[in-house]
Write an enzyme that holds these catalytic residues in place. Structure first.
Site, short mmCIF file in Angstrom:
data_model
loop_
_atom_site.label_atom_id
_atom_site.label_comp_id
_atom_site.label_asym_id
_atom_site.label_seq_id
_atom_site.Cartn_x
_atom_site.Cartn_y
_atom_site.Cartn_z
N PRO A 1 12.11 -2.28 -2.39
CA PRO A 1 11.40 -0.99 -2.91
C PRO A 1 9.88 -1.17 -2.72
O PRO A 1 9.23 -2.19 -2.96
CB PRO A 1 11.80 -1.02 -4.41
CG PRO A 1 11.93 -2.51 -4.63
CD PRO A 1 12.59 -3.25 -3.63
N THR B 1 6.44 1.43 -3.23
CA THR B 1 5.61 2.51 -3.76
C THR B 1 4.72 3.02 -2.67
O THR B 1 3.98 2.32 -2.10
CB THR B 1 4.79 2.35 -4.91
OG1 THR B 1 5.75 1.82 -5.97
CG2 THR B 1 3.81 3.22 -5.50
N GLN C 1 15.18 3.22 -6.90
CA GLN C 1 14.69 2.05 -7.92
C GLN C 1 14.22 3.30 -9.28
O GLN C 1 13.19 4.18 -8.82
CB GLN C 1 13.65 1.30 -7.42
CG GLN C 1 13.33 0.38 -8.39
CD GLN C 1 11.94 -0.79 -7.92
OE1 GLN C 1 11.23 -0.10 -7.63
NE2 GLN C 1 12.35 -1.99 -8.05
N HIS D 1 14.15 -1.24 -12.40
CA HIS D 1 13.02 -2.07 -12.16
C HIS D 1 12.50 -2.81 -13.47
O HIS D 1 11.99 -2.15 -14.50
CB HIS D 1 11.87 -1.07 -11.58
CG HIS D 1 10.63 -1.97 -11.02
ND1 HIS D 1 10.65 -3.26 -11.20
CD2 HIS D 1 9.66 -1.53 -10.36
CE1 HIS D 1 9.64 -3.49 -10.48
NE2 HIS D 1 9.12 -2.67 -9.93
N ALA E 1 11.04 -5.69 -13.09
CA ALA E 1 10.23 -6.69 -12.60
C ALA E 1 8.87 -6.43 -12.38
O ALA E 1 8.49 -5.52 -12.93
CB ALA E 1 10.86 -6.99 -11.17
N TYR F 1 5.95 -4.35 -14.87
CA TYR F 1 6.11 -3.18 -15.77
C TYR F 1 7.03 -3.07 -16.78
O TYR F 1 7.30 -4.00 -17.32
CB TYR F 1 6.65 -2.20 -14.56
CG TYR F 1 5.77 -2.07 -13.30
CD1 TYR F 1 4.53 -1.34 -13.33
CD2 TYR F 1 6.13 -2.87 -11.95
CE1 TYR F 1 3.94 -1.34 -12.33
CE2 TYR F 1 5.09 -2.76 -10.87
CZ TYR F 1 3.88 -1.93 -11.27
OH TYR F 1 2.97 -1.99 -10.10
N ARG G 1 16.36 -5.33 -10.87
CA ARG G 1 15.32 -6.12 -10.30
C ARG G 1 14.43 -6.67 -11.38
O ARG G 1 14.08 -6.34 -12.21
CB ARG G 1 14.23 -5.19 -9.38
CG ARG G 1 13.62 -6.12 -8.40
CD ARG G 1 12.75 -5.45 -7.44
NE ARG G 1 12.73 -6.21 -6.22
CZ ARG G 1 11.53 -6.13 -5.51
NH1 ARG G 1 10.52 -5.56 -5.79
NH2 ARG G 1 11.68 -6.85 -4.32
#
Ligand SMILES: Cc1cc2nc3c(=O)[nH]c(=O)nc-3n(C[C@H](O)[C@H](O)[C@H](O)COP(=O)(O)O)c2cc1C
Length: 371
Positions: free
Chosen positions: A26, A28, A104, A177, A179, A182, A230
């Site tokens: 993934p 961004t 994701q 997500h 991981a 965040y 993740r």
């Protein structure tokens, strides 16, 4: 010795057949026009990876609700019909090119570079500074407010609604997500979570929000829709963090994720390679532990665009699939290159000289091809 077949042979996550073991990690790209609606350019970008032979594509982190989840301006969302429709175009063209694609789902929590009024597990100032290139907001992260229980419910509902929309948009699954620092990782991490309720304290409690999200998503999507998660030790604002109790923490976290019903666990290495991010401070392999303990599909990440390194991770049974981040940016056709013995290009950070958008990348590619 490099065994290309090991990397390029067919595999599957549950019923989802994959043509090989390569995954686009993934990433961004902050490439919408501010409305969170995926664009045609994004469609081209994702389809390119499918045409380039990747077995699985995981999209960039996509925000899940309109309250506190958005991380960056121009990040895509999955919170309304128009955003869903934009993603539908992407799943169609990815599938048409023979690819498989998972979305994701991401909540920024205290690391939002979009909001000024942020939420996190506790009111603790995030360490270090905001990421450059993703937002005009720079410098220190704001002090978040601690989420109350109804705000936590809103997070859970946001993930569930987003997962349902992702299925309707034609995705093969979703990845939660949890991981890289965040929101869900903020709950998991000792120094960002000082809650005294059921979401804080023991590591089991700190996993609870992720576990509840997985459990509830399982109730609202079809049985064959893939649910992955993740997880990482390192964070975008703390690359060197390791779980304080190493394998013991890993055992509790991976068991909780398996019991919640995930189909795969993706272990990320934030920027510095597999051995930096995926090993405990004593050098033990967390992906290998996850694989032995849970029997689930395990995806490993971190510097695996080096074919010998990818081969080692699969051969030594650390993981079942290898996810490439920067290596995929530099080689959208990495699997095809490996197959045909074409040189693999090293990632050049100049690709981001004019920003991390897809537009900036395409322009940079044009200019370097023209040289
Ligand atoms: C431009 C960029 C954006 C990223 N965005 C995300 C993201 O949205 N979600 C995520 O889990 N990781 C994200 N990452 C981390 C990557 O998925 C990956 O873990 C990291 O690049 C290390 O893998 P590599 O050594 O193959 O590059 C991003 C990385 C890059 C370079």
């Amino acid at each position: 010795m490099l065994n290309k077949t090991l990397i390029l042979e067919n595999t599957a996550i549950k019923q989802l057949a994959l043509k090989n073991k390569t995954v686009v990690a993934p990433m961004t790209r902050v490439s919408t026009k501010g409305d969170g609606i995926p664009t045609q350019q994004m469609e081209k970008y994702y389809q390119r990876y499918a045409k380039g032979g990747f077995g699985l594509i995981i999209t960039e982190g996509t925000y899940t609700d309109r309250s506190f989840s958005q991380s960056y301006p121009n990040q895509p969302g999955i919170t309304n019909d128009k955003q869903q429709k934009g993603w539908e175009n992407i799943t169609h063209s990815t599938h048409a090119a023979g690819g498989k694609i998972i979305m994701q789902l991401m909540h920024a929590g205290a690391l939002s570079q979009h909001l000024s009024n942020t939420r996190g597990p506790s009111s603790i100032q995030p360490i270090r500074r905001m990421l450059e290139g993703y937002s005009k907001k720079q410098g220190q992260y704001p002090l978040p407010q601690a989420m109350n229980l109804s705000e936590i419910d809103e997070v859970i509902n946001g993930f569930c609604n987003a997962a349902m929309r992702a299925e309707k948009a034609g995705f093969d699954g979703i990845e939660i997500h949890a991981a890289n620092g965040y929101l869900l990782d903020q709950f998991l991490t000792d120094y960002t979570n000082e809650r005294e309720d059921q979401y804080g304290g023991s590591i089991e409690n700190r996993c609870r929000l992720t576990v509840e999200i997985i459990t509830l998503i399982k109730n609202v999507v079809s049985r064959n829709f893939i649910i992955g998660v993740r997880i990482s030790q390192g964070k975008v604002n703390d690359f060197n963090y390791t779980w304080p109790n190493g394998l013991n923490d890993g055992e509790i976290i991976f068991t909780a994720l398996k019991n919640a019903g995930v189909d795969y666990i993706h272990i990320a290495s934030e920027g510095k390679g597999f051995d930096h991010g995926c090993l405990t401070r004593n050098g033990e392999s967390l992906p290998k532990l996850a694989k032995e303990l849970t029997g689930l599909t395990i995806i490993a990440n971190g510097g695996l665009d080096n074919p010998n390194e990818a081969n080692r991770i699969l051969q030594d049974k650390h993981a079942d699939l290898v996810a490439l981040g920067t290596g995929a940016l530099a080689n959208f056709d990495w699997p095809t290159r490996l197959q045909n013995d074409i040189t693999i290009t090293s990632f050049n950070p100049d690709i981001f000289a004019k920003g991390v958008t897809i537009e900036a990348q395409f322009k940079w590619e044009e200019s370097t091809n023209a040289e």
